[in-house]
Enzyme design. Structure first.
Site, PDB file in Angstrom:
ATOM      1  N   GLY A 196      93.146  18.495 105.461  1.00 18.65           N
ATOM      2  CA  GLY A 196      92.449  19.658 104.917  1.00 18.65           C
ATOM      3  C   GLY A 196      93.430  20.798 104.719  1.00 18.65           C
ATOM      4  N   GLY A 247      92.916  24.168 102.293  1.00 19.70           N
ATOM      5  CA  GLY A 247      91.847  25.137 102.533  1.00 19.70           C
ATOM      6  C   GLY A 247      92.348  26.414 103.189  1.00 19.70           C
ATOM      7  N   ARG A 248      91.420  27.314 103.464  1.00 19.21           N
ATOM      8  CA  ARG A 248      91.777  28.600 104.064  1.00 19.21           C
ATOM      9  C   ARG A 248      92.435  28.413 105.432  1.00 19.21           C
ATOM     10  NH1 ARG A 248      86.836  32.803 102.701  1.00 19.21           N
ATOM     11  NH2 ARG A 248      86.640  32.326 100.485  1.00 19.21           N
ATOM     12  N   LYS A 258      91.371  12.827  97.945  1.00 16.24           N
ATOM     13  CA  LYS A 258      91.977  11.946  96.939  1.00 16.24           C
ATOM     14  C   LYS A 258      91.909  12.530  95.529  1.00 16.24           C
ATOM     15  CE  LYS A 258      91.192   7.565  99.398  1.00 16.24           C
ATOM     16  NZ  LYS A 258      90.727   8.164 100.671  1.00 16.24           N
ATOM     17  N   THR A 285      86.892  20.578 112.397  1.00 19.91           N
ATOM     18  CA  THR A 285      85.857  20.435 111.380  1.00 19.91           C
ATOM     19  C   THR A 285      84.517  20.926 111.928  1.00 19.91           C
ATOM     20  OG1 THR A 285      87.002  18.511 110.490  1.00 19.91           O
ATOM     21  CG2 THR A 285      84.721  18.803 109.832  1.00 19.91           C
ATOM     22  N   PRO A 323      84.307  23.969 119.070  1.00 17.95           N
ATOM     23  CA  PRO A 323      83.667  24.602 117.922  1.00 17.95           C
ATOM     24  C   PRO A 323      84.442  25.804 117.411  1.00 17.95           C
ATOM     25  CG  PRO A 323      82.512  25.139 119.933  1.00 17.95           C
ATOM     26  CD  PRO A 323      83.510  24.076 120.293  1.00 17.95           C
ATOM     27  N   ASN A 324      85.397  26.282 118.185  1.00 19.01           N
ATOM     28  CA  ASN A 324      86.207  27.414 117.760  1.00 19.01           C
ATOM     29  C   ASN A 324      87.545  27.366 118.502  1.00 19.01           C
ATOM     30  OD1 ASN A 324      87.292  30.162 117.421  1.00 19.01           O
ATOM     31  ND2 ASN A 324      85.286  30.596 116.530  1.00 19.01           N
ATOM     32  N   HIS A 342      79.117  35.573 109.233  1.00 19.84           N
ATOM     33  CA  HIS A 342      80.247  34.967 108.526  1.00 19.84           C
ATOM     34  C   HIS A 342      80.203  35.309 107.039  1.00 19.84           C
ATOM     35  CE1 HIS A 342      80.829  32.396 112.099  1.00 19.84           C
ATOM     36  NE2 HIS A 342      82.046  32.190 111.620  1.00 19.84           N
ATOM     37  N   LYS A 361      80.201  30.341 103.747  1.00 17.39           N
ATOM     38  CA  LYS A 361      79.991  29.387 104.847  1.00 17.39           C
ATOM     39  C   LYS A 361      78.663  28.670 104.687  1.00 17.39           C
ATOM     40  CE  LYS A 361      80.318  28.991 109.890  1.00 17.39           C
ATOM     41  NZ  LYS A 361      81.295  27.896 109.790  1.00 17.39           N
ATOM     42  N   THR A 384      80.253  27.939 116.478  1.00 16.50           N
ATOM     43  CA  THR A 384      80.512  28.846 117.604  1.00 16.50           C
ATOM     44  C   THR A 384      79.210  29.364 118.196  1.00 16.50           C
ATOM     45  OG1 THR A 384      82.617  29.519 116.632  1.00 16.50           O
ATOM     46  CG2 THR A 384      81.638  30.993 118.278  1.00 16.50           C
TER      47      THR A 384
END
Length: 267
Positions: free
Chosen positions: A10, A13-14, A38, A101, A125-126, A157, A161, A168
């Site tokens: 990944g 991504g950001r 892919k 993830t 989770p964070n 957020h 999102k 979190t």
């Protein structure tokens, strides 16, 4: 001493960009592979340039097996749709993995537990160091304050999102339920319309999705006499990237098992 080679899934991504920036400045670790989907338009591009850095000659590609061969440890911040394949491939190649993830299901969590019997995994989770202090402080406060306080959780957020509440916020809920010996029946998600007077065991979850907020979480404890707020506000995604790289370095030489950020931070 040679640096720890970290393969990033990944990577475009950001969070991927932030992790590449952290690795570029690290004395302990280095980027060894940058994996994307892919069909990604980024395949073949230099991941350093894409991340706002100088050319690093680590090109985006979609061959996870190749990434495993090139890496000591993996960090996964890809999409939920690729989660199962990524984790199974890590187990196949006996590679430790940090899972960042979000939006994972109970089935996904069970797969993590099962495969942690084969490889070392950090799952949280964070990954932020500050957020994990928020988790610990929430646990302490819940045990001390108990039923004398009403509890509300607010999760804010950015507008992009997709999952709500955030991972979190869900983990904060789990901490509260365990600390207070309550269950999901005590949880309410938002409010609309007419309600009876609040039950003393109720825990309320609230979600906002707006603007470009990176991530704000607050747990409120309110009594008739006072209000306690435990809050964390992320100002830069690098806070999560720093934690993710720290988690990957923690896995170096670890045996199989499931770890969390409390283990990484020693709290």
């Amino acid at each position: 001493m040679s640096k720890i080679k970290i393969g990033l899934i990944g990577a475009n991504g950001r969070m991927g960009k932030a992790i590449i920036q952290v690795l570029a400045a690290s004395n302990r670790s280095t980027l060894s592979a940058s994996v994307v989907k892919k069909d990604s338009v980024f395949v073949g591009l230099d991941s350093g340039i894409h991340s706002g850095l100088k050319e690093n000659q680590i090109l985006f590609h979609s061959d996870l097996a190749k990434a495993c061969d090139a890496s000591d440890i993996l960090i996964d911040f890809s999409s939920h749709s690729a989660f199962t394949e990524n984790l199974q491939t890590a187990a196949q190649y006996k590679k430790p993995i940090v899972i960042g993830t979000t939006g994972l299901t109970d089935v996904d969590r069970n797969l993590i537990k099962d495969l942690s019997m084969q490889i070392p995994i950090v799952f949280s989770p964070n990954m932020s160091i500050g957020v994990n202090l928020l988790f610990k402080l929430t646990e302490i406060a819940a045990k001390v304050l108990d039923e004398g306080f009403d509890i509300e959780v607010l999760d804010i957020h950015h507008r992009h999102k997709k999952d709500a509440p955030s991972g979190t916020a869900q983990h904060l809920k789990e901490i509260l339920l365990k600390s207070l010996d309550r269950n999901e029946k005590n949880v309410i998600y938002g409010r609309h319309g007419m309600y009876p007077e609040r039950d003393s065991k109720e825990i309320a979850m609230h979600t906002m999705r707006a603007g470009e907020v990176i991530g704000d979480h607050t747990v409120y404890f309110l009594s008739a006499e006072e209000r306690i707020e435990i809050s964390h506000k992320a100002q830069d995604r690098k806070t999560f990237a720093v934690g993710a790289v720290k988690a990957a370095e923690f896995l170096k030489d670890k045996s199989k098992g499931l770890y969390n950020m409390f283990d990484v931070l020693g709290i």
